[in-house]
Each structure stands twice: as structure tokens, then as C-alpha cells.
Design a protein around this motif. Structure first.
Motif, mmCIF file in Angstrom:
data_model
loop_
_atom_site.group_PDB
_atom_site.id
_atom_site.type_symbol
_atom_site.label_atom_id
_atom_site.label_comp_id
_atom_site.label_asym_id
_atom_site.label_seq_id
_atom_site.Cartn_x
_atom_site.Cartn_y
_atom_site.Cartn_z
ATOM 1 N N LEU A 73 0.833 -1.203 0.000
ATOM 2 C CA LEU A 73 0.000 0.000 0.000
ATOM 3 C C LEU A 73 0.869 1.254 0.000
ATOM 4 N N LEU A 74 0.683 2.084 -1.023
ATOM 5 C CA LEU A 74 1.461 3.320 -1.092
ATOM 6 C C LEU A 74 1.127 4.251 0.062
ATOM 7 N N SER A 75 -0.123 4.224 0.522
ATOM 8 C CA SER A 75 -0.549 5.140 1.585
ATOM 9 C C SER A 75 0.127 4.845 2.913
ATOM 10 N N GLU A 76 0.684 3.650 3.059
ATOM 11 C CA GLU A 76 1.346 3.275 4.309
ATOM 12 C C GLU A 76 2.861 3.437 4.233
ATOM 13 N N MET A 77 3.357 3.912 3.100
ATOM 14 C CA MET A 77 4.806 4.033 2.916
ATOM 15 C C MET A 77 5.336 5.344 3.490
ATOM 16 N N SER A 78 6.542 5.271 4.024
ATOM 17 C CA SER A 78 7.256 6.474 4.429
ATOM 18 C C SER A 78 7.738 7.205 3.187
ATOM 19 N N PRO A 79 8.138 8.472 3.308
ATOM 20 C CA PRO A 79 8.697 9.174 2.142
ATOM 21 C C PRO A 79 9.862 8.417 1.508
ATOM 22 N N ALA A 80 10.720 7.798 2.332
ATOM 23 C CA ALA A 80 11.853 7.047 1.783
ATOM 24 C C ALA A 80 11.379 5.825 1.012
ATOM 25 N N ALA A 81 10.354 5.141 1.534
ATOM 26 C CA ALA A 81 9.825 3.957 0.855
ATOM 27 C C ALA A 81 9.144 4.344 -0.453
ATOM 28 N N LEU A 82 8.452 5.488 -0.471
ATOM 29 C CA LEU A 82 7.834 5.966 -1.705
ATOM 30 C C LEU A 82 8.901 6.307 -2.752
ATOM 31 N N ALA A 83 9.999 6.908 -2.299
ATOM 32 C CA ALA A 83 11.084 7.227 -3.221
ATOM 33 C C ALA A 83 11.672 5.941 -3.811
ATOM 34 N N ALA A 84 11.792 4.903 -2.992
ATOM 35 C CA ALA A 84 12.294 3.621 -3.481
ATOM 36 C C ALA A 84 11.320 2.995 -4.472
ATOM 37 N N TYR A 85 10.025 3.128 -4.193
ATOM 38 C CA TYR A 85 8.999 2.640 -5.127
ATOM 39 C C TYR A 85 9.126 3.326 -6.479
ATOM 40 N N ARG A 86 9.287 4.652 -6.468
ATOM 41 C CA ARG A 86 9.432 5.385 -7.726
ATOM 42 C C ARG A 86 10.724 4.988 -8.445
ATOM 43 N N ALA A 87 11.783 4.778 -7.676
ATOM 44 C CA ALA A 87 13.073 4.472 -8.287
ATOM 45 C C ALA A 87 13.080 3.085 -8.930
ATOM 46 N N ARG A 88 12.381 2.122 -8.325
ATOM 47 C CA ARG A 88 12.470 0.737 -8.783
ATOM 48 C C ARG A 88 11.329 0.316 -9.699
#
Length: 240
Positions: A73-88
Motif C-alpha cells: 500500500l502506497l498510503s502506508e509508505m514512508s517518504p523514503a519507501a515511496l522514493a524507493a517505489y518510484r526508483a524501482r
């Protein structure tokens, strides 16, 4: 049944502007299958780009959830985890190219791998290979100002693809291009999808709007008002 890549449920994005409430998205449900080519159309202000920004993790919804198959769930991600999601997981292409003007085409594409911890020599090798794939091998050392609009958009596409994302989000990718170059970009996107890439495309472009896609979603007033799937299409990622 095709494998689900992403599911959005009850998405709302509400802004306050001068004491007025703006409902950019007002209850959007969307399921995206792996290998699908989804086109989103609608008038300006209908919520298309807002939806893409949420799917990319560039913004957070006011309400609702987005679940990505390999990330959760994107809504449960920290800013760092969201950045990793976008990067990968996600490659994003915009109408305005967003290239760094003082860097070469090769350096711009290399940046797509910078946040993945890929060693520099490997970044350069993969960036050069992707530019070769998009017929830009001879333009690696040119800066954006020395490239045509179509070449700049292909560099932007190479930057999005070099990390081999699961999902490509394209927001009006031919908005600044002439008809001939728009047709070339449309053909390139179709070929990428045939090779298995999942694509969500927002467009006003007539050539792209008539392109070979699996499904078209129509938006208005922040909602999905209709969708259609050509009868001639088979499963996502395969044309019959």
C-alpha cells in the motif's frame, strides 16, 4: 485471469483554493493488469494527471488506497519507501521532457539508475544500450538543446525505461511534438507494450487516442465516467 499489477480504490484528492474546495479526484476505482496498455482520456481538469501523480507516488490521496503488487500500500509508505517505489517500479514521462540541460543525453539517462545503487560503469553501459535501442546511439554526447523535440522525448523515455520498471506512466508524451514525431512515439509505446511493459497513457493526441491499446478510460469531473475495451484485443500485452 490476468495478474493484477495495481489496484486503486476510492481515490480522492481534494485541494483548498482561496477558501474553495477543489475535488481533483472524487472517488476513483481502477484495476491495472500486468502487461496492459491503458489509455486515459478526458477534458482538461478532469483529473487525469492527478491520477497519474498518485499512481507514481508523487502525491498522496486525500482518501482511498493504492496497492502495488510488489510494494504494498502506497498510503502506508514512508517518504523514503515511496522514493524507493518510484526508483524501482515506475518510469514516468512528461510532456515537458524534464531533461537536465547542462548534461548530455547519456548522462540524463544514467540518472535513471542513480538511486538504485548501480555502479557508475554499469549505469553508463545500460544507459548507452537503452539509447541505442531507441535509435539515439549517435546522440549520446549531445545536450538537450542540440536535440530535436522528438529526440528529447526519446531521451526522457530512455531515462524512464533504463531501470526496467514494471510500470510506465506517460503524461501527454507527445504534447510538444509535431504529428510525424508523435506517430513515431506512439509506435514506440505500442512496441514496448508488445514486449510486455505495462503502460498507462494520458493523452489528448488524436494519433495516440486512436492507438492500439487494451482499454480506454474516460474521465470527467474527477471521476471515471466510462471505459471501453476493443473487441479485437486479447489478453493485455498480446494482440490478436
Amino acid at each position: 485471469m490476468a495478474e493484477e499489477l495495481l489496484r486503486a480504490a476510492g481515490l480522492r484528492r481534494i485541494y483548498q483554493l482561496g477558501g474553495r474546495e477543489i475535488r481533483a479526484l472524487d472517488g476513483v476505482d481502477l484495476r491495472l493488469e500486468r502487461g496492459e496498455y491503458l489509455r486515459i482520456v478526458g477534458p482538461s481538469g478532469s483529473g487525469k494527471s492527478t491520477l497519474l501523480n498518485l499512481l507514481a507516488g508523487l502525491d498522496r490521496p486525500s482518501d482511498g488506497t493504492i496497492a502495488f503488487s510488489s510494494a504494498g500500500l502506497l498510503s502506508e509508505m514512508s517518504p523514503a519507501a515511496l522514493a524507493a517505489y518510484r526508483a524501482r517500479e515506475v518510469g514516468v514521462v512528461f510532456q515537458s521532457f524534464n531533461l537536465i540541460t547542462h548534461r548530455t543525453a547519456l548522462q540524463n539517462v544514467e540518472l535513471g539508475l542513480l538511486f538504485l545503487g548501480v555502479p557508475r560503469e554499469e549505469r553508463l553501459r545500460r544507459a548507452r544500450a537503452m539509447l541505442d535501442r531507441l535509435a539515439l546511439g549517435a546522440r549520446c554526447d549531445h545536450r538537450p538543446g542540440d536535440l530535436s523535440g522528438g529526440e528529447q522525448q526519446r531521451v526522457a523515455l530512455a531515462r524512464a525505461l533504463v531501470k526496467e520498471p514494471a510500470l510506465l506512466l506517460a503524461d501527454e508524451p507527445t504534447g510538444n511534438l509535431d504529428r510525424e514525431i508523435s506517430g513515431e512515439i506512439a509506435g514506440l509505446l505500442r512496441e514496448l507494450n508488445r514486449r510486455g511493459l505495462t503502460i498507462v497513457l494520458v493523452t489528448h493526441d488524436i494519433a495516440l487516442a486512436r492507438g492500439d491499446v487494451d482499454r480506454t478510460v474516460h474521465m470527467d469531473y474527477g471521476r471515471i465516467v466510462s471505459e471501453e475495451r476493443p473487441e479485437s484485443h486479447g489478453a493485455p500485452g498480446r494482440r490478436t
